[in-house]
Each structure stands twice: as C-alpha cells, then as structure tokens.
Design a protein around this motif. Sequence first.
Motif, PDB file in Angstrom:
ATOM      1  N   ARG A  54       0.740  -1.339  -0.072  1.00  0.00           N
ATOM      2  CA  ARG A  54      -0.380   0.397   0.228  1.00  0.00           C
ATOM      3  C   ARG A  54       1.043   0.871  -0.053  1.00  0.00           C
ATOM      4  NH1 ARG A  54      -4.061  -2.534  -2.315  1.00  0.00           N
ATOM      5  NH2 ARG A  54      -5.376  -3.935  -0.267  1.00  0.00           N
ATOM      6  N   ALA A  55       1.691   2.022  -1.108  1.00  0.00           N
ATOM      7  CA  ALA A  55       2.804   2.479  -0.833  1.00  0.00           C
ATOM      8  C   ALA A  55       2.029   3.609  -1.736  1.00  0.00           C
ATOM      9  CB  ALA A  55       4.035   1.809  -1.678  1.00  0.00           C
ATOM     10  N   ARG A 148       9.183  -2.286  -4.551  1.00  0.00           N
ATOM     11  CA  ARG A 148       8.837  -2.671  -3.179  1.00  0.00           C
ATOM     12  C   ARG A 148       9.115  -2.293  -2.916  1.00  0.00           C
ATOM     13  NH1 ARG A 148      14.053  -6.930  -5.046  1.00  0.00           N
ATOM     14  NH2 ARG A 148      15.442  -6.137  -4.441  1.00  0.00           N
ATOM     15  N   PRO A 149       8.336  -2.189  -1.404  1.00  0.00           N
ATOM     16  CA  PRO A 149       9.490  -1.052   0.150  1.00  0.00           C
ATOM     17  C   PRO A 149      11.069  -1.673   0.260  1.00  0.00           C
ATOM     18  CG  PRO A 149       7.650  -2.672   0.167  1.00  0.00           C
ATOM     19  CD  PRO A 149       8.051  -3.655  -0.729  1.00  0.00           C
ATOM     20  N   ASP A 157       3.086  -9.527  -0.619  1.00  0.00           N
ATOM     21  CA  ASP A 157       2.868  -9.772  -2.192  1.00  0.00           C
ATOM     22  C   ASP A 157       3.809  -9.676  -2.869  1.00  0.00           C
ATOM     23  OD1 ASP A 157       0.342 -10.558  -1.545  1.00  0.00           O
ATOM     24  OD2 ASP A 157       0.048  -8.737  -0.828  1.00  0.00           O
ATOM     25  N   LYS A 158       5.125  -8.750  -2.906  1.00  0.00           N
ATOM     26  CA  LYS A 158       6.056  -8.258  -3.714  1.00  0.00           C
ATOM     27  C   LYS A 158       7.027  -9.718  -3.658  1.00  0.00           C
ATOM     28  CE  LYS A 158       4.295  -4.656  -5.436  1.00  0.00           C
ATOM     29  NZ  LYS A 158       4.138  -4.404  -7.018  1.00  0.00           N
ATOM     30  N   CYS A 188      10.530   3.462  -1.651  1.00  0.00           N
ATOM     31  CA  CYS A 188      10.240   1.986  -1.972  1.00  0.00           C
ATOM     32  C   CYS A 188      11.484   2.214  -3.702  1.00  0.00           C
ATOM     33  CB  CYS A 188       8.935   1.901  -3.022  1.00  0.00           C
ATOM     34  SG  CYS A 188       7.413   1.526  -2.163  1.00  0.00           S
ATOM     35  N   GLU A 189      12.175   0.912  -3.706  1.00  0.00           N
ATOM     36  CA  GLU A 189      13.488   0.916  -4.725  1.00  0.00           C
ATOM     37  C   GLU A 189      12.228   0.244  -5.950  1.00  0.00           C
ATOM     38  OE1 GLU A 189      15.799  -1.813  -2.131  1.00  0.00           O
ATOM     39  OE2 GLU A 189      14.085  -3.523  -3.435  1.00  0.00           O
ATOM     40  N   LEU A 190      13.062   0.120  -7.152  1.00  0.00           N
ATOM     41  CA  LEU A 190      12.645  -0.855  -7.870  1.00  0.00           C
ATOM     42  C   LEU A 190      13.593  -1.535  -8.905  1.00  0.00           C
ATOM     43  CD1 LEU A 190      10.604  -0.606 -10.035  1.00  0.00           C
ATOM     44  CD2 LEU A 190      12.222   1.293 -11.682  1.00  0.00           C
ATOM     45  N   ALA A 191      13.110  -3.338  -8.606  1.00  0.00           N
ATOM     46  CA  ALA A 191      14.279  -3.740  -8.661  1.00  0.00           C
ATOM     47  C   ALA A 191      13.671  -4.227 -10.060  1.00  0.00           C
ATOM     48  CB  ALA A 191      14.056  -5.314  -7.584  1.00  0.00           C
TER      49      ALA A 191
END
Length: 197
Positions: A54-55, A148-149, A157-158, A188-191
């Motif tokens: 829920r970001a 993802r956080p 969930d991620k 958050c970060e983007l993997a």
Amino acid sequence: REENNMGERVVRKLNEDEEFYIKVLNRKDITDEELKSLRDMINAAYRVTEGDFRAFADKWNRIDVEELGEIIGHEDLVVVVLRNNKTGKEEIVGTVKAIKESQEIGSLGLFSVASRFHSQGLGTLLLEEAEKYLIRRGCTILEISVLRPVPPRISQDKVRLTAYYNKKGYTEVSKKPFTQEEHMAYDCELASLHKKL
C-alpha cells in the motif's frame, strides 16, 4: 517502425461460445471509449493485485488515458481478448506491455488481468506470449521491474511476485530508488529482473 508479427491467435476456449485470443493492440484498433474502459480495467487490476503493498496514495492510478494511448500508439501492448462467437462481442481482459528497448533487451510491464479472471492462468499466458513476441523481434534478454518497499519494510505480495518471476527464469540484476515520491506513502525501490535466452 517494425510491423507487429503476432497476429490474432486463439489460445484457449472458455466454453462452447467463448474463447480467449492474443493479439498486439495498436491505437487504430481501439475507440476512445474502449480506451477509457481499458484504463479502468488496468487500474482496477492494479488496486486488487497490490495486496499488502500500500505504498501509493489512495487516489493514485497506475495509468491515465493519455499515457495508455501513447503506449498503444508508440509501443506494443499485447492483450488477451475474450470473444463471444455467438454475439461477436469482444472484451480485453488482460494486458502486458512488450517493448524492444535495444538490439538485445526487451522489457515487459503493465501486467493486468480483469479481476473476474484472476487465478485462471491468464497472467502466465500473457507473460509467455509477450516473451515469445519479444524473442521473435530479436531480443536475447528480457527485463521485468518490480516495485517494492525498501527494507526493513516487506510486502509479502511482492516477495511472492518476485518468487513467481524467479520460477519463470528471471533473476535480480540491480535495484535503484523509486523517484516518484509525491505518490508514495513510504520509500520504495525498483528491482530489475533479467531473463537471458
């Protein structure tokens, strides 16, 4: 611009009258009203599938009509369509953006499936068809990004989503901070996950 090389193809019968087929959607294929309905389906799918992640601000949407029209007009959107052969009615029920980013790399994103078709294998079907589409376009590395956080915060969930992509052959190669802070409730970060072919 390359011509789409994925024609309409039936991939699964739902019942005697209805079937799913895959095609690449271009802007000329969709009316303005259908574009709005597609935007609503994608945004609803993202709200449901974000689960415990829920970001984003409550009113945030994954995509608006302008951005979706641009994606369809300039990039390729692979869709799964439900067609009723008796009535002729068609409805887009799933999407994945499949872009040839460079000579080698193809990226996948904007995954969505209409909520009434969750847990029926359409997401996997879309992933596999989009991969084939990018492979036919000469890509040898496929990329998927997962938002993802930042730890220590965790979204189960991620974690499950990343594990699903790992089972499909994708491995994490990098991560970077996500920069749309005005929409974010927390960091958050983007993997970036790659699959080498």
